[in-house]
Design an enzyme around this catalytic site. Sequence first.
Site, mmCIF file in Angstrom:
data_model
loop_
_atom_site.group_PDB
_atom_site.id
_atom_site.type_symbol
_atom_site.label_atom_id
_atom_site.label_comp_id
_atom_site.label_asym_id
_atom_site.label_seq_id
_atom_site.Cartn_x
_atom_site.Cartn_y
_atom_site.Cartn_z
ATOM 1 N N CYS A 130 -58.213 22.176 -103.402
ATOM 2 C CA CYS A 130 -59.100 21.503 -104.634
ATOM 3 C C CYS A 130 -58.443 22.900 -105.754
ATOM 4 O O CYS A 130 -57.993 23.498 -105.906
ATOM 5 C CB CYS A 130 -60.466 21.357 -104.684
ATOM 6 S SG CYS A 130 -60.864 20.443 -105.633
ATOM 7 N N ASP A 197 -69.425 24.777 -105.653
ATOM 8 C CA ASP A 197 -69.757 24.347 -106.685
ATOM 9 C C ASP A 197 -71.473 25.222 -107.152
ATOM 10 O O ASP A 197 -72.066 25.397 -107.953
ATOM 11 C CB ASP A 197 -70.353 23.036 -106.829
ATOM 12 C CG ASP A 197 -68.545 22.106 -107.336
ATOM 13 O OD1 ASP A 197 -68.389 21.833 -108.779
ATOM 14 O OD2 ASP A 197 -67.270 22.380 -106.394
HETATM 15 C C1 RUB Z 1 -63.698 21.599 -108.035
HETATM 16 C C2 RUB Z 1 -64.450 22.418 -107.418
HETATM 17 C C3 RUB Z 1 -64.655 23.975 -107.753
HETATM 18 C C4 RUB Z 1 -65.833 24.361 -107.892
HETATM 19 C C5 RUB Z 1 -65.420 25.369 -108.522
HETATM 20 O O1 RUB Z 1 -64.742 20.255 -107.521
HETATM 21 O O2 RUB Z 1 -64.706 21.979 -106.220
HETATM 22 O O3 RUB Z 1 -63.711 24.080 -106.449
HETATM 23 O O4 RUB Z 1 -66.005 23.337 -109.295
HETATM 24 O O5 RUB Z 1 -64.018 25.673 -109.462
HETATM 25 P P1 RUB Z 1 -63.974 18.593 -108.910
HETATM 26 P P2 RUB Z 1 -64.527 27.014 -110.528
HETATM 27 O O6 RUB Z 1 -62.511 18.711 -109.743
HETATM 28 O O7 RUB Z 1 -64.655 17.886 -108.684
HETATM 29 O O8 RUB Z 1 -64.821 19.264 -109.777
HETATM 30 O O9 RUB Z 1 -63.641 28.071 -109.562
HETATM 31 O O10 RUB Z 1 -63.858 26.940 -111.564
HETATM 32 O O11 RUB Z 1 -66.352 26.933 -111.483
#
Ligand code: RUB
Length: 303
Positions: A130, A197
């Site tokens: 991701c 998340d």
């Molecule tokens: C994004 C996702 C990321 C986390 C952490 O999912 O799963 O690993 O949100 O991101 P989506 P960060 O694309 O559905 O938002 O480290 O930027 O907080």
Amino acid sequence: MDKIEKIVEDIRHLKIQGARNIANAAIEAILLKLKHSKARTTKELYSELKETAELVMGTRPTEPMMRNVITDTMQFMTMEMKKRKSKNDVKKAVEKEAAFYVKKMDEDVKKIAEIGAKLISKYRTVMTYCHSSTVIEILRRAGELNNLHVIVCETRPLFQGRKTAEELSDHVDVTLIVDGAMNRFMKETDVALVGADAITSKGDLVNKIGTATLAHIAYMHDVSFYSAAELYKYDPLTLFGNLERIEERDAREVWDDAPKNIKIQNQAFDVTAAKYISGYITELGVVSPQSFFSLIKEKLEGE
Ligand code: RUB
């Protein structure tokens, strides 16, 4: 469309994605509301902010980081109101508090990047999944410390892995693979690293759907699996046994013009059990999943 509506729409349609970017955008919406408020009384100001808070928090239900910063801001406002301050003084205090969260999130990610880079640069090949702004920071920094090869899973349905690959390609060697190739390429992987998340009280990880698959495959291959997570990712609701609500997204993300008689399920996140996680890279250091909650307790007791 005004600026707040644009933020809401951009979060909903993943133009703004990733927990930290979403939390930052939510705070920006609150600051915009404060700036353009027409409220005559503190009570009116509170109602206006509450409406904006509910609007942004409704965009992506599985985002405790956004929920935490917004809830904290609203609680802070209630406390300021109890001190019977004037509307303008409450407004200024809330603006200051919201700006503090933005600064804190920025500082935390810098600390995580340093701590994470030290750990990850010991390895040569990293698999990621991701798009996480926190993981990007770690891998860029680790790439400065060592010669790094990052295998990026493309991440269906919306291919956030491509964004990761693009953002990393000027800094480290990048190979993009389809999600189904995870097992095959795990044989060449030294460590797996993803974002977060939400973290539950048990130390389980909620992240983009497919993360649990990656963790299980890493486990089968004896490859360490880390998640980069600020303490703000903790979901306090899970302390009371509530399970993190998993967002079900539009089926058209999976197949735009699918035949009507095919049921499509499109859950955005999955849960990786603590036992598959080697550690969380936090702003306070690398901790086991079991210790994540202890850090939260210490933090809350210190406040
Ligand atoms: C994004 C996702 C990321 C986390 C952490 O999912 O799963 O690993 O949100 O991101 P989506 P960060 O694309 O559905 O938002 O480290 O930027 O907080």
